[in-house]
Write an enzyme that holds these catalytic residues in place. Structure first.
Site, PDB file in Angstrom:
ATOM      1  N   HIS A  11     -41.396  58.246  -0.959  1.00 13.01           N
ATOM      2  CA  HIS A  11     -41.947  57.235  -0.049  1.00 13.01           C
ATOM      3  C   HIS A  11     -41.441  55.834  -0.400  1.00 13.01           C
ATOM      4  CE1 HIS A  11     -44.686  55.507  -3.060  1.00 13.01           C
ATOM      5  NE2 HIS A  11     -44.899  56.754  -3.460  1.00 13.01           N
ATOM      6  N   THR A  14     -44.862  50.358  -2.307  1.00 12.17           N
ATOM      7  CA  THR A  14     -46.226  49.886  -2.059  1.00 12.17           C
ATOM      8  C   THR A  14     -46.517  48.713  -2.995  1.00 12.17           C
ATOM      9  OG1 THR A  14     -47.336  51.240  -3.734  1.00 12.17           O
ATOM     10  CG2 THR A  14     -46.895  52.292  -1.588  1.00 12.17           C
ATOM     11  N   GLU A  84     -48.795  63.651  -4.612  1.00  5.40           N
ATOM     12  CA  GLU A  84     -48.458  63.209  -5.965  1.00  5.40           C
ATOM     13  C   GLU A  84     -49.359  63.887  -6.989  1.00  5.40           C
ATOM     14  OE1 GLU A  84     -46.476  62.518  -8.039  1.00  5.40           O
ATOM     15  OE2 GLU A  84     -46.103  60.355  -8.153  1.00  5.40           O
TER      16      GLU A  84
END
Length: 206
Positions: A11, A14, A84
């Site tokens: 991903h 963040t 995760e």
């Protein structure tokens, strides 16, 4: 069967990544501005590929990383097996020097092959590997899906790559990762192989 092509990505970035805060499976964070740019650059480069299916974890940072493909109404499935690793009581906390000592101690156990070890309240690599196996069997069992996109998470990706490529889990740190990095894999019907390792060239695209 024809060769199945698997585009495996982590991903995008963040704010937790930037701040050094542990996320894991229990923190459902969003991409930050940089993460959305990374996702857009990946989409710009790979949007023309004929993906038969998009697979993500159940966590929204993976969904947001492939949103461009989802907006094309490509078939999509989410699987908790791609989530995760759980870091237990550490999730949502910034790493401190004391916590670093415990964390690195567990990493050293894993490198010695003690992949049953875990942080308090968290998962071991052995447990992550076990919940990933149904997804691996799903990949094997769908020859009609010739080109697939899989978006998941850093530590879990390392575990998955070990399983696909028949490495012991103690070798998982050999598989480096960055936000929105790409591993291209081929599956011949009997074995998986890596065609491209830690590819981030798409992040340099305008």
């Amino acid at each position: 069967m024809s060769v199945k092509k698997i585009y495996l990505i982590r991903h995008g970035q963040t704010d937790f990544n930037v701040a050094g805060i542990v996320q894991g499976s229990g923190v459902d964070s969003d991409l930050n501005e940089a993460g959305h740019r990374q996702a857009a650059r990946f989409f710009a480069v790979y949007q023309q590929l004929p993906f038969d299916k998009v697979y993500t974890s159940t966590l929204k940072r993976t969904h947001q990383s492939v949103q461009g493909f989802l907006d094309l109404h490509l078939p999509h499935e989410e699987h908790s097996g791609l989530n995760e690793i759980s870091w237990g009581v550490r999730e949502g906390l910034r790493i401190t020097p004391d916590e670093d000592e415990e964390y690195h101690g567990v990493l050293q156990q894993w490198q010695r092959g003690e992949t049953h070890a875990r942080l308090l309240g968290g998962e071991s690599p052995d447990e992550v590997a076990a919940r990933q196996r149904p997804f691996i069997e799903l990949l094997r069992s769908r020859p009609e899906e010739e080109t697939v996109l899989v978006c998941m998470h850093g530590r879990a990706m390392r575990v998955l790559l070990c399983q696909l490529l028949n490495y012991p889990l103690r070798c998982m740190d050999s598989f480096e990762h960055r936000n929105l990095c790409l591993y291209k894999l081929h599956y011949t019907g009997s074995m998986f192989s890596v065609n491209s390792f830690l590819d981030v060239t798409h992040l340099n695209e305008c």
